[in-house]
Design a protein around this motif. Structure first.
Motif, short mmCIF file in Angstrom:
data_model
loop_
_atom_site.label_atom_id
_atom_site.label_comp_id
_atom_site.label_asym_id
_atom_site.label_seq_id
_atom_site.Cartn_x
_atom_site.Cartn_y
_atom_site.Cartn_z
N SER A 209 0.74 -1.07 -0.09
CA SER A 209 0.24 -0.01 0.11
C SER A 209 1.00 1.28 -0.06
O SER A 209 1.84 1.07 0.70
N SER A 210 0.55 2.39 -0.69
CA SER A 210 1.22 3.43 -0.76
C SER A 210 0.37 4.57 -0.49
O SER A 210 -0.47 5.08 -0.82
N ALA A 211 0.73 5.46 0.83
CA ALA A 211 0.09 6.52 1.39
C ALA A 211 0.65 7.63 0.42
O ALA A 211 -0.11 8.58 0.33
N VAL A 212 1.69 7.63 -0.09
CA VAL A 212 2.16 8.65 -1.02
C VAL A 212 1.66 8.84 -2.42
O VAL A 212 1.33 9.90 -2.71
N PHE A 213 0.99 7.61 -2.78
CA PHE A 213 0.07 7.51 -3.91
C PHE A 213 -1.16 8.53 -3.70
O PHE A 213 -1.47 9.19 -4.94
N CYS A 214 -1.57 9.03 -2.55
CA CYS A 214 -2.79 9.68 -2.48
C CYS A 214 -2.36 11.49 -2.80
O CYS A 214 -3.23 11.89 -3.27
N PHE A 215 -1.08 11.46 -2.56
CA PHE A 215 -0.81 13.13 -2.89
C PHE A 215 0.47 13.19 -3.91
O PHE A 215 0.60 14.17 -4.69
N ALA A 216 1.06 12.18 -4.31
CA ALA A 216 2.16 12.18 -5.17
C ALA A 216 1.96 11.07 -6.13
O ALA A 216 3.03 10.11 -5.92
N PRO A 217 1.15 10.46 -6.91
CA PRO A 217 1.18 9.20 -7.64
C PRO A 217 2.42 9.15 -8.58
O PRO A 217 2.81 8.01 -8.86
N ALA A 257 0.93 9.87 10.16
CA ALA A 257 0.90 8.98 8.94
C ALA A 257 -0.52 9.16 8.19
O ALA A 257 -0.24 8.95 7.16
N VAL A 258 -1.18 9.81 8.97
CA VAL A 258 -2.41 10.30 8.29
C VAL A 258 -2.51 11.90 7.83
O VAL A 258 -2.84 12.31 6.85
N SER A 259 -2.30 12.54 8.80
CA SER A 259 -2.49 14.04 8.79
C SER A 259 -1.33 14.44 7.96
O SER A 259 -1.44 15.45 7.29
N LEU A 260 -0.03 13.84 7.74
CA LEU A 260 0.68 14.39 6.75
C LEU A 260 0.21 14.26 5.22
O LEU A 260 0.44 15.13 4.44
N VAL A 261 -0.45 13.12 5.19
CA VAL A 261 -0.99 12.64 3.94
C VAL A 261 -1.95 13.73 3.25
O VAL A 261 -1.99 14.20 2.28
N LYS A 262 -2.88 13.91 4.38
CA LYS A 262 -3.89 14.86 4.01
C LYS A 262 -3.55 16.31 3.72
O LYS A 262 -3.94 17.01 2.74
N ALA A 263 -2.57 16.77 4.67
CA ALA A 263 -1.83 18.04 4.29
C ALA A 263 -1.26 18.30 2.79
O ALA A 263 -1.37 19.24 2.11
#
Length: 307
Positions: A209-217, A257-263
């Motif tokens: 799983s890639s959290a980075v994909f949320c903001f920088a695919p 791990a969540v709030s940085l991604v949303k930001a």
């Protein structure tokens, strides 16, 4: 059933705290357009812990509608047993293709209890289930093999990072299922999974799983292609200059791990709002670091695209 980079979208909130389904739909569409191999909605990055039953049903239904069968949609389910079963039923009604079984609430359960919990949630629907091995849901080899034998359980996602234990679990499950011919999936589920992809690939775990994909695919997919092609130089450069510093920033504050991604999603132009309590949004100084790291990662990808 699942391949490539797995997308775990955030759940957008409006200024008054309600879910913004229009923004969520755009978020999912963007992920699909960038090549997500699967959509895992209302899981950790999607703030499963902070959603009501009604909100949960809304985001799962929206993800299913937007995805329209292009890739599988899995929904999170977990917490107390009655709620986990209810989440599972809501996911089924909303048209999800499967469940990611998150840890039970609060208590530290023995392996036998985790097996019973998995059986009880899986029995609520006929959806395929991926078990999440992390937090207070730590399986040993025997219990992992037992849940893998359940007809609905199709995979295990590791969020511990104990590669010695995971290697034994993988070999145990493969040996136990060999005569049945049942295929079984293993996932790297550590936060900022790209930081450990080479290590997991070394024991045969290629899905993550890639959290980075949320903001920088762009960064996520560049890394994925480099890892698949054996481009060690690019993998290590992205790890050294982006993923490892991002993981270090994430570890500064619980919930980052969540709030940085949303930001970071907001900074890329999609107004997904902040996080719900008890999580907190990043401080201004940490946002500066996040933005600088993201710009560095994007610059590396842009340079690679010109080669």
């Amino acid at each position: 059933m699942l391949e490539g980079v797995q997308f775990f979208p955030v759940t957008p909130f409006t200024p008054n705290g309600s879910i913004n389904l229009e923004v969520f739909a755009e978020h999912v569409r963007t992920g699909l357009d960038h090549g997500a191999g699967g959509v895992f909605v209302a899981c950790g990055t999607g703030e499963f812990h902070a959603l009501s039953l009604e909100e949960y049903a809304q985001v799962v239904r929206t993800a299913v509608e937007v995805t329209a069968g292009r890739v599988p949609v899995f929904a999170g389910a977990g917490g107390t047993l009655p709620f986990a079963q209810q989440f599972a039923r809501l996911a089924h009604e909303a048209g999800a293709d499967g469940l990611l079984l998150l840890p039970p609430y609060l208590v530290q359960a023995p392996p036998a209890g985790l097996v019973a919990y998995t059986k009880a949630v899986a029995s609520a629907t006929d959806l395929p289930v991926i078990v999440y091995h992390r937090g207070n849901a730590r399986f040993d080899v025997a219990s992992a093999v037992e849940v893998a034998r359940l007809p609905q359980v199709i995979g295990l996602k590791d969020g511990f990072g104990d590669l010695e234990l995971l290697s034994r679990i993988i070999l145990g499950i493969r040996s136990a299922l060999e005569d049945d011919g049942k295929s079984f999936l293993f996932f790297n589920g550590l936060p900022t999974a790209e930081a450990t992809v080479p290590a997991y690939r070394g024991i045969g775990v290629e899905l993550y799983s890639s959290a980075v994909f949320c903001f920088a695919p762009e960064i996520s997919m560049t890394f994925h292609r480099a890892a698949a092609a054996g481009d060690t130089a690019l993998v290590e450069r992205l790890q050294h200059e982006f993923f490892h510093p991002l993981a270090a920033l994430r570890d500064l504050v619980p919930g980052y791990a969540v709030s940085l991604v949303k930001a970071a999603v907001r900074r890329r132009g999609l107004d997904v709002g902040g996080v719900r309590a008890p999580l907190v949004d990043p401080s201004p100084e940490h946002l500066e670091v996040l933005y600088r790291l993201t710009d560095t990662g994007l610059a590396i990808c842009a340079h690679e695209a010109l080669r």
